[in-house]
Each structure stands twice: as structure tokens, then as C-alpha cells.
Design a protein around this motif. Sequence first.
Motif, PDB file in Angstrom:
ATOM      1  N   ILE A  48       0.867  -1.165   0.000  1.00 51.39           N
ATOM      2  CA  ILE A  48       0.000   0.000   0.000  1.00 51.39           C
ATOM      3  C   ILE A  48       0.907   1.219   0.000  1.00 51.39           C
ATOM      4  N   SER A  50       0.796   5.697  -0.492  1.00 49.73           N
ATOM      5  CA  SER A  50       0.011   6.929  -0.605  1.00 49.73           C
ATOM      6  C   SER A  50       0.609   7.838  -1.664  1.00 49.73           C
ATOM      7  N   TRP A  86      -7.728   5.454  -6.432  1.00 47.85           N
ATOM      8  CA  TRP A  86      -7.307   4.162  -5.903  1.00 47.85           C
ATOM      9  C   TRP A  86      -6.956   3.316  -7.110  1.00 47.85           C
ATOM     10  N   PHE A  99      -3.081   4.725  -3.321  1.00 54.54           N
ATOM     11  CA  PHE A  99      -4.204   5.522  -2.826  1.00 54.54           C
ATOM     12  C   PHE A  99      -3.839   6.993  -2.704  1.00 54.54           C
ATOM     13  N   ARG A 104      -7.229   6.140   1.291  1.00 55.29           N
ATOM     14  CA  ARG A 104      -6.471   5.106   2.014  1.00 55.29           C
ATOM     15  C   ARG A 104      -7.035   4.929   3.414  1.00 55.29           C
TER      16      ARG A 104
END
Length: 121
Positions: A48, A50, A86, A99, A104
Motif C-alpha cells: 500500500i 500513498s 485508488w 491511494f 487510504r
Amino acid sequence: MKKEKKFVQIPSEEKARMVAEWLTDKQGENIVIMDVSKISSVTDMTLIVSARGVKHAQALANQLLEKAAENSIEFLGMEGQQTGEWILVDLNDVLIHVFIDELREFYNIEGMWAEAPRLEA
């Protein structure tokens, strides 16, 4: 005649760390690598990252595609590239969620995989 493999075989953990490095090179923020191999039938590693905004998210996703191609890493697909809020990039055994910050937090993928061990990026 021996048939050449089209894609390189890299251990999932090594591939995930390589992907994290590519994302860092493009100023991806707050990168989390989770080992979901024991709890997911779909993938081994989930990352993941950002992005500062839609354009940045799209640039991160494009970076992943370019680097995967350069390194002969299997790419299965991408979703969300048009909106850029996303973006899911599927590198077979490594899934990457890009994200923008607000989403997120809203989707909380880390919370969904809370029991997954975290790796250093």
C-alpha cells in the motif's frame, strides 16, 4: 529447442521490496508491505502506498508498469488508472494499492489485513 521463460522468477518478498524501491524513487509515501501468503488465496504480498494526488497516483502506477516491463516481471492488470484515486496494480504474486490519502484511510486495507506480518520496505 528449450523454450525461454517470458518472465523472470523472483521470490515474492524480494519482488515486493523491489516494487517498494520503485515507489520510493517516485516519492510514494507511507509504503507498507504485508505478507498475506498464509491468509490470501489471491496473492502473496500486498503493498500500500500513498500519493499526494491523482496525478501523482497515476505517475506511481505508470512507474510500476515501466519498471515491471524493464525487469521482465509479469503484469496481470491494472484498475482505477483513469480516476487515479485508488489504483490497483497486479504483478501476480504482488498486489499494489496506490491511494490518495483520504481514500487510504477510508478503505483501511491495512486494517483488513491486520493479522498479516509487515515487512520493512
